[in-house]
Scaffold this active site. Structure first.
Site, PDB file in Angstrom:
ATOM      1  N   ASP A 143       0.863  -1.179   0.000  1.00 19.19           N
ATOM      2  CA  ASP A 143       0.000   0.000   0.000  1.00 19.19           C
ATOM      3  C   ASP A 143       0.901   1.230   0.000  1.00 19.19           C
ATOM      4  O   ASP A 143       1.330   1.710   1.055  1.00 19.19           O
ATOM      5  CB  ASP A 143      -0.900  -0.036   1.233  1.00 19.19           C
ATOM      6  N   PHE A 169       0.766  -7.021   4.910  1.00 17.48           N
ATOM      7  CA  PHE A 169       0.435  -5.689   4.413  1.00 17.48           C
ATOM      8  C   PHE A 169       1.598  -4.752   4.701  1.00 17.48           C
ATOM      9  O   PHE A 169       1.970  -4.553   5.865  1.00 17.48           O
ATOM     10  CB  PHE A 169      -0.838  -5.170   5.086  1.00 17.48           C
ATOM     11  N   LYS A 170       2.170  -4.182   3.651  1.00 15.87           N
ATOM     12  CA  LYS A 170       3.235  -3.194   3.791  1.00 15.87           C
ATOM     13  C   LYS A 170       2.605  -1.819   3.621  1.00 15.87           C
ATOM     14  O   LYS A 170       2.216  -1.436   2.511  1.00 15.87           O
ATOM     15  CB  LYS A 170       4.324  -3.431   2.741  1.00 15.87           C
ATOM     16  N   ILE A 171       2.491  -1.099   4.721  1.00 16.01           N
ATOM     17  CA  ILE A 171       1.778   0.180   4.729  1.00 16.01           C
ATOM     18  C   ILE A 171       2.790   1.319   4.647  1.00 16.01           C
ATOM     19  O   ILE A 171       3.615   1.504   5.553  1.00 16.01           O
ATOM     20  CB  ILE A 171       0.905   0.323   5.988  1.00 16.01           C
TER      21      ILE A 171
END
Length: 308
Positions: A143, A169-171
């Site tokens: 993301d 999830f890589k935020i």
């Protein structure tokens, strides 16, 4: 086979794609970069990401880099392979290839093209469902602002709950810590890996929000480990002190150098012979490069002495 077990945690830096002076793949340099990163404490690696200049590689070159790295790592650490593509079919096929080659996980951005072509939530959901159906290893959704695609915590959490392999999830968006908290609250146990990115510039806030992994630049995993190891051991003050020490270098990489920083530091320390970025990416401004090396030397990262 790697002995690392899910959930994957810790520092998984992005490996650069190493080129020779003419801009061709330098596979010897690629292997040296990988060996350095593992020696410097990388708990896993990511290849073919945007910081790996994946957008400047042909499909044949992508496969060459992937096979070279996975063969060379030989299970020492888990390797995440970026398989991003706009087309669902091509992304699924890239992901199947990565799994067959030995990838521990694939990282995928939501489908986008250029400044204006975006896919709505339903299309994004169906895209990730189809990629998941093609493989049996975890998917990390990246993301990041480069996609220009809003991914709400509710959508991300829904995909974690309902799509079998969507688990990480890589935020990297603005306000990452708040988004991580919302994602964890909505997704619960289905969010196996809430991760930090963006060269770790927001790492402390993201760790406090519940991040369990960090995907950083590849030049100083030993420095990032000083932060994450202390935090994981419950020594938050030590983690804060380490973050304060390393933040000027993190900031210089993030705000001044981008993907060129890793290669410049590896070249300065003799890890690789050339810091070439593939055209049309331009070389780093010499004064900016000098500033990067000056800040790094104050911290004595392994990258500057590994090859001695």
């Amino acid at each position: 086979m790697t002995t690392a077990q899910r959930p994957y945690r810790g520092v998984f830096p992005v490996a650069p794609t190493v080129f020779d002076a003419a801009g061709a793949l330098d596979l010897h340099g690629q292997r040296r970069a990988i060996d350095f990163m593992i020696d410097a404490g990388a708990e896993g690696l990511c290849i073919l990401a945007n910081f790996s200049e994946q957008f400047a590689l042909s499909d044949v070159e992508r496969d060459t880099v992937m096979d070279t790295v996975l063969d060379h790592v030989a299970g020492r650490v888990p390797v995440i392979v970026t398989t991003t593509h706009f087309a669902t079919r091509i992304c699924a096929e890239r992901s199947r290839r990565a799994q067959a080659a030995g990838a521990a996980m694939v990282m995928v951005m939501p489908p986008y093209h250029g400044a204006t072509i975006r896919v709505p939530d339903l299309g994004i959901y169906d895209f990730f469902r189809a990629v998941s159906d093609a493989i049996a290893i975890p998917i990390m959704i990246q993301d990041a602002p480069v996609a220009g695609t809003p991914l709400s915590p509710a959508l991300l959490a829904r995909m974690a709950r309902e799509i079998e392999n969507v688990a990480y999830f890589k935020i990297e968006t603005a306000g990452a810590a708040g988004k991580l908290r919302a994602l964890i609250a909505l997704g619960g146990a289905a969010v196996e890996g809430p991760w930090d990115g963006e060269e770790a510039i927001t790492l402390m806030a993201d760790l406090d929000a519940g991040a369990t992994g960090s995907m950083t630049g590849g030049a100083y995993p030993d420095g990032i480990r000083q932060i994450t190891d202390a935090y994981a051991a419950g020594r938050r003050e030590d983690a804060m002190d380490a973050y304060a020490r390393w933040l000027p270098l993190i900031n210089y990489e993030n705000r001044q150098c981008g993907l060129l920083a890793c290669k410049a530091l590896m070249r300065a320390g003799g890890v690789i012979a050339h810091e070439t970025a593939r055209l049309p990416v331009q070389p780093m401004d010499p004064e900016t490069r000098a500033g990067l090396i000056e800040i790094a030397r104050r911290l004595d990262p392994l990258v500057l002495s590994w090859s001695r």
